[in-house]
Motif scaffolding. Structure first.
Motif: not given
Length: 73
Positions: A1-13
């Motif tokens: 299952m893909p994980a999501l990482y995010f901040s106000p600057d960038v989103s990572a999948f």
């Protein structure tokens, strides 16, 4: 299952792909209003899906922190 990482600057999948019989972790980063896309492939080729997934999750977390700190790569 893909994980999501995010901040106000960038989103990572995160994702895992098979390359020449080995698994490799991949991270896709999206930034800004126009969704500038940056692809990152983990350095190590792994024997198992779980190992490659751990690599991708570790790299995604680090990339989001670096992006927030505006580290030049």
């Amino acid at each position: 299952m893909p994980a999501l990482y995010f901040s106000p600057d960038v989103s990572a999948f995160t994702s895992v792909a098979m390359v020449e019989g080995f698994y490799v972790g991949r991270v896709s980063c999206l930034q800004g209003k126009k969704a500038l896309k940056v692809e990152h492939e983990c350095l190590c080729y792994r024997d198992t899906y779980a190992e490659a997934e751990r690599d991708a999750n570790r790299d995604a977390a680090a990339l989001v922190r670096m992006w927030a700190d505006k580290v030049r790569i």
